[in-house]
Motif scaffolding. Structure first.
Motif, PDB file in Angstrom:
ATOM      1  N   LEU A 557       0.830  -1.201   0.000  1.00 41.47           N
ATOM      2  CA  LEU A 557       0.000   0.000   0.000  1.00 41.47           C
ATOM      3  C   LEU A 557       0.869   1.257   0.000  1.00 41.47           C
ATOM      4  O   LEU A 557       0.618   2.218  -0.739  1.00 41.47           O
ATOM      5  CB  LEU A 557      -0.903  -0.021   1.237  1.00 41.47           C
ATOM      6  CG  LEU A 557      -2.213   0.773   1.214  1.00 41.47           C
ATOM      7  CD1 LEU A 557      -3.108   0.289   0.100  1.00 41.47           C
ATOM      8  CD2 LEU A 557      -2.921   0.639   2.556  1.00 41.47           C
ATOM      9  N   ALA A 558       1.908   1.242   0.826  1.00 40.91           N
ATOM     10  CA  ALA A 558       2.785   2.410   0.952  1.00 40.91           C
ATOM     11  C   ALA A 558       3.555   2.680  -0.335  1.00 40.91           C
ATOM     12  O   ALA A 558       3.902   3.829  -0.626  1.00 40.91           O
ATOM     13  CB  ALA A 558       3.763   2.212   2.101  1.00 40.91           C
ATOM     14  N   CYS A 559       3.826   1.645  -1.124  1.00 46.89           N
ATOM     15  CA  CYS A 559       4.625   1.791  -2.347  1.00 46.89           C
ATOM     16  C   CYS A 559       3.756   2.025  -3.582  1.00 46.89           C
ATOM     17  O   CYS A 559       4.204   1.807  -4.713  1.00 46.89           O
ATOM     18  CB  CYS A 559       5.507   0.564  -2.547  1.00 46.89           C
ATOM     19  SG  CYS A 559       6.754   0.361  -1.258  1.00 46.89           S
ATOM     20  N   SER A 560       2.527   2.458  -3.368  1.00 47.67           N
ATOM     21  CA  SER A 560       1.601   2.728  -4.472  1.00 47.67           C
ATOM     22  C   SER A 560       1.221   4.199  -4.458  1.00 47.67           C
ATOM     23  O   SER A 560       1.077   4.810  -3.400  1.00 47.67           O
ATOM     24  CB  SER A 560       0.345   1.859  -4.323  1.00 47.67           C
ATOM     25  OG  SER A 560      -0.742   2.376  -5.060  1.00 47.67           O
ATOM     26  N   ARG A 565      -1.605   7.286  -0.329  1.00 47.30           N
ATOM     27  CA  ARG A 565      -2.508   8.332   0.164  1.00 47.30           C
ATOM     28  C   ARG A 565      -3.556   7.731   1.102  1.00 47.30           C
ATOM     29  O   ARG A 565      -3.901   8.317   2.139  1.00 47.30           O
ATOM     30  CB  ARG A 565      -3.185   9.021  -1.029  1.00 47.30           C
ATOM     31  CG  ARG A 565      -4.061  10.188  -0.644  1.00 47.30           C
ATOM     32  CD  ARG A 565      -4.782  10.758  -1.858  1.00 47.30           C
ATOM     33  NE  ARG A 565      -5.590   9.760  -2.537  1.00 47.30           N
ATOM     34  CZ  ARG A 565      -6.788   9.367  -2.101  1.00 47.30           C
ATOM     35  NH1 ARG A 565      -7.304   9.896  -0.993  1.00 47.30           N
ATOM     36  NH2 ARG A 565      -7.473   8.473  -2.763  1.00 47.30           N
ATOM     37  N   VAL A 566      -4.056   6.536   0.746  1.00 44.12           N
ATOM     38  CA  VAL A 566      -5.021   5.854   1.611  1.00 44.12           C
ATOM     39  C   VAL A 566      -4.378   5.495   2.942  1.00 44.12           C
ATOM     40  O   VAL A 566      -4.976   5.677   4.012  1.00 44.12           O
ATOM     41  CB  VAL A 566      -5.563   4.582   0.906  1.00 44.12           C
ATOM     42  CG1 VAL A 566      -6.384   3.741   1.881  1.00 44.12           C
ATOM     43  CG2 VAL A 566      -6.413   4.968  -0.301  1.00 44.12           C
ATOM     44  N   LEU A 567      -3.133   5.001   2.895  1.00 42.33           N
ATOM     45  CA  LEU A 567      -2.451   4.630   4.131  1.00 42.33           C
ATOM     46  C   LEU A 567      -2.215   5.855   5.023  1.00 42.33           C
ATOM     47  O   LEU A 567      -2.352   5.781   6.249  1.00 42.33           O
ATOM     48  CB  LEU A 567      -1.121   3.948   3.808  1.00 42.33           C
ATOM     49  CG  LEU A 567      -0.332   3.401   5.009  1.00 42.33           C
ATOM     50  CD1 LEU A 567      -1.187   2.425   5.818  1.00 42.33           C
ATOM     51  CD2 LEU A 567       0.948   2.717   4.539  1.00 42.33           C
ATOM     52  N   ASP A 568      -1.894   6.988   4.418  1.00 47.09           N
ATOM     53  CA  ASP A 568      -1.747   8.226   5.196  1.00 47.09           C
ATOM     54  C   ASP A 568      -3.052   8.583   5.904  1.00 47.09           C
ATOM     55  O   ASP A 568      -3.049   9.019   7.069  1.00 47.09           O
ATOM     56  CB  ASP A 568      -1.316   9.380   4.288  1.00 47.09           C
ATOM     57  CG  ASP A 568       0.162   9.320   3.932  1.00 47.09           C
ATOM     58  OD1 ASP A 568       0.914   8.651   4.659  1.00 47.09           O
ATOM     59  OD2 ASP A 568       0.558   9.940   2.930  1.00 47.09           O
ATOM     60  N   ALA A 569      -4.181   8.406   5.192  1.00 44.72           N
ATOM     61  CA  ALA A 569      -5.484   8.722   5.788  1.00 44.72           C
ATOM     62  C   ALA A 569      -5.812   7.752   6.923  1.00 44.72           C
ATOM     63  O   ALA A 569      -6.356   8.143   7.960  1.00 44.72           O
ATOM     64  CB  ALA A 569      -6.575   8.672   4.718  1.00 44.72           C
ATOM     65  N   ILE A 570      -5.476   6.467   6.726  1.00 47.97           N
ATOM     66  CA  ILE A 570      -5.695   5.479   7.795  1.00 47.97           C
ATOM     67  C   ILE A 570      -4.850   5.826   9.013  1.00 47.97           C
ATOM     68  O   ILE A 570      -5.315   5.785  10.157  1.00 47.97           O
ATOM     69  CB  ILE A 570      -5.359   4.062   7.283  1.00 47.97           C
ATOM     70  CG1 ILE A 570      -6.357   3.632   6.192  1.00 47.97           C
ATOM     71  CG2 ILE A 570      -5.361   3.059   8.424  1.00 47.97           C
ATOM     72  CD1 ILE A 570      -5.999   2.326   5.513  1.00 47.97           C
ATOM     73  N   TRP A 571      -3.608   6.208   8.768  1.00 49.69           N
ATOM     74  CA  TRP A 571      -2.687   6.552   9.849  1.00 49.69           C
ATOM     75  C   TRP A 571      -3.195   7.758  10.643  1.00 49.69           C
ATOM     76  O   TRP A 571      -3.116   7.792  11.871  1.00 49.69           O
ATOM     77  CB  TRP A 571      -1.309   6.839   9.258  1.00 49.69           C
ATOM     78  CG  TRP A 571      -0.277   7.255  10.255  1.00 49.69           C
ATOM     79  CD1 TRP A 571       0.085   8.533  10.594  1.00 49.69           C
ATOM     80  CD2 TRP A 571       0.529   6.391  11.063  1.00 49.69           C
ATOM     81  NE1 TRP A 571       1.068   8.523  11.548  1.00 49.69           N
ATOM     82  CE2 TRP A 571       1.361   7.218  11.863  1.00 49.69           C
ATOM     83  CE3 TRP A 571       0.627   5.011  11.184  1.00 49.69           C
ATOM     84  CZ2 TRP A 571       2.274   6.697  12.758  1.00 49.69           C
ATOM     85  CZ3 TRP A 571       1.544   4.484  12.079  1.00 49.69           C
ATOM     86  CH2 TRP A 571       2.347   5.324  12.857  1.00 49.69           C
TER      87      TRP A 571
END
Length: 638
Positions: A557-560, A565-571
């Motif tokens: 996820l982070a390398c996409s 962007r989704v992972l940043d929002a989850i974080w």
């Protein structure tokens, strides 16, 4: 019109993703100029050029302006040296304004240079072009220079720079005193008003009219902000067009008076502005501006349009307005009319012209677009109820005809008004053949996302009249998620904002880790994850249940591009315990993240180096962040 017997040609249905609609004139329709012709220095021309012999810019002059623009971009943003450089370059621009504006490359350079211009140099350049206004406004390159000059007004009009400009500077040259920016704009509006029909009907001149309407109204629409080359704000340059909203700025009262004068010109030749595709664009922009700044005059213009269309020859199947809903040009104008009408007037328009015709309009390749705008404009249960009752039985047929935008707009209306939500969800399940047996409902998210019926998505062949097969978990988990469409993503976003999105969340929870990862990495599908994170109808427990499937997929996820962007929002919304799990998983592939163009941003956001080397300091830092977030949330809730 419900679901008929299942047959091979009905049961296995792939819904088209939506027809493309020609967007009208985006050019002059003339053959493109010969790009291979080498530029040559023409003789100097001191008089106003004829339309077929405009002045040319020498290669030496073009090279100078190109180097000057590059130097300005590299120079410090403030300072006396920069001010002197801008002043000198714009002096040269003023001297060769017409030749520069009508040169293909020179026009682009000039537009950027105007973005650096202070108030008075801009006025001098504008004044230099004014004597050739008609020629420049109708020139394929010059028109963009005029647009760029107009679009500088939010930056310069009424600013301290205008009030504190060098008052000691002598401006009484051979052409007399320099006009103010307000006078120049009003003068341009006066000249356009005197020959309004000509400018609105010209392929290039209509751009000037549209921009002028926005400037007079003190409102820049989204499309103009996206094209605004002159803005030097880094934030404005980075903002994608879809995030841009109409922006207002203060204008003098004289501008609004002149806006009303210009808008009155539409009434004199209303038939032309309804039927001519170039002129019609000007009226569409006017309606948007007037709706925001002069709503009573906007209502008057809308009434004039509807009255004219209603007075034409009646169609065989009802209101004469139906003929114009099926026309490429007038339907676009009607779309804008529908969006700016007041609720009571919209209700009346529906009852007089649309009622009883919605299914026919939904099936038409052009008329389905104004129907979508009607659905977008609905804000009351009183209007939504008859529309839903008439349109809902034909949802599957509309999807099969390749007009899913109508269905998305209807679902959006149900979300906005807050009624008929359970009914429209049930109809969607039936249209995608996952309502019965009930075990199929868990497959609705992949079907909605890809706009495919159940049998097509899973490659099943069912005989006519056969009992639908039960949902098979092994088959569903083995199949990779199909390509997520933009409209399918919009449909899921609306459904996740329904008051009871349980079925959608259950289906999302049934996706495997790789399937949910594919959804999050998709340009369109990533916005479905945004809806899960932001919808007030989704509880924290439901959100965690869906997102836990991504465990083990965080590095991918982070390398996409979109997944990061989704992972940043989850974080951002994760508690300390969840953050530890995410950081621990990412830490196992720290070097891979650092080397990845998207992953290294995630690693920095997570403070991964600190997590790996100084865990206690990391926990204190994250705890402080969580404490601040809780305090902010409590303030917002109060």
């Amino acid at each position: 019109m419900g679901l008929g017997p299942r047959s091979p040609h009905k049961a296995g249905r792939r819904f088209p993703a939506g027809g493309k609609r020609g967007r009208g004139a985006k050019g002059s329709g003339r053959p493109p100029p010969d790009r291979r012709r080498p530029p040559g220095p023409p003789p100097d021309r001191s008089s106003e050029p004829a339309l077929d012999a405009h002045p040319h810019l020498s290669p030496e002059a073009l090279g100078y302006f190109r180097r000057a623009l590059s130097a300005l971009k590299e120079a410090p943003e403030t300072g006396e040296e920069r001010e002197l450089m801008v002043h000198n370059v714009l002096k040269e621009v003023e001297a060769q304004a017409l030749a520069l504006a009508t040169n293909r490359t020179g026009s682009e350079i000039m537009q950027e240079l105007l973005g650096f211009s202070p108030l008075k140099p801009l006025c001098r350049v504008w004044a230099a072009l004014r004597s050739s206004l008609r020629f420049v406004a109708c020139h394929r390159c010059g028109v963009h220079v005029l647009q760029s000059a107009l679009l500088q007004l939010p930056r310069l009009l009424g600013s301290p720079a205008e009030k504190e400009e060098d008052v000691e500077e002598e401006e009484n040259g051979k052409d007399g005193p320099l006009e103010t920016l307000e006078e120049l704009v009003l003068g341009l509006a006066s000249e356009v008003c005197d020959d309004f029909l000509f400018y609105c009907g010209d392929t290039h001149g209509s751009f000037v009219v549209r921009t002028l309407l926005q400037v007079l109204g003190g409102t820049l629409l989204e499309s103009e902000r996206a094209r605004h080359r002159g803005s030097q704000s880094p934030d404005a340059q980075r903002a994608p067009a879809r995030e841009c909203k109409p922006t207002d700025f203060e204008v003098p009262e004289t501008f609004l008076n002149r806006l009303q004068d210009l808008s009155s010109c539409f009434l004199k030749d209303i038939a032309v502005f309804i039927t001519d595709k170039i002129s019609s664009f000007c009226l569409q922009v006017a309606l948007q501006i007037l709706h925001r700044k002069l709503p009573q005059f906007c209502a008057h213009l809308c009434s004039a349009v509807i009255s004219y269309l209603s007075s034409r020859n009646s169609s065989a199947d009802g209101s004469p307005l139906l003929l114009f809903l099926r026309d490429q040009t007038s339907s676009r104008l009607l779309e804008q009319v529908l969006l700016v009408l007041e609720p009571l007037r919209l209700q009346s328009l529906f009852e007089d012209h649309f009622q009883g015709q919605l299914q026919a309009l939904a099936a038409h390749p052009i008329a389905n677009f104004p129907l979508q705008r009607l659905l977008d404009a609905i804000t009351t249960p009183e209007l939504l109820s008859p529309v839903f009752e008439e349109l809902s039985p034909a949802l599957e047929a509309v999807l099969a005809q390749g007009h899913p935008g109508v269905v998305i707009a209807l679902v959006g209306a149900c979300r906005r008004v807050g009624t008929h939500q359970a009914q429209v969800l049930q109809l969607l399940l039936e249209a995608f053949h996952c309502a019965e047996p009930s075990s199929r409902q868990v497959a609705c998210v992949p079907l909605f996302a890809t706009l495919m019926a159940y049998e097509v998505y899973y490659g099943l062949l069912e005989e006519e009249g056969a009992v639908p097969a039960e949902y098979q978990v092994d088959m569903a988990t083995a199949r990779a998620l199909g390509d997520v469409t933009v409209l399918g993503s919009l449909l899921l976003q609306h459904l996740l904002h329904f008051s009871s999105p349980g079925i959608i969340l259950q289906s999302l929870g049934a996706l495997t880790g790789p399937q949910l990862l594919t959804l999050a990495q998709s340009p369109a599908g990533s916005h479905v994850l945004d809806a899960i994170l932001t919808s007030p109808s989704v509880t924290r427990k439901q959100r965690r249940r869906v997102l836990k499937t991504l465990k083990g997929q965080y590095v991918a996820l982070a390398c996409s591009r979109h997944g990061s962007r989704v992972l940043d929002a989850i974080w951002s919304g994760a508690a300390l315990g969840a953050r530890k799990e995410i950081a621990a998983e990412l830490g196992e592939q720290n070097q891979e993240l650092i080397r990845d163009p998207f992953g290294h941003h995630v690693a920095r956001n997570v403070a991964l180096t600190t997590f790996l080397k100084r865990r206690e300091a990391w926990e204190q830092q994250q705890g402080a962040v969580a404490k601040r977030r809780r305090a902010l949330n409590s303030i917002l809730e109060d």
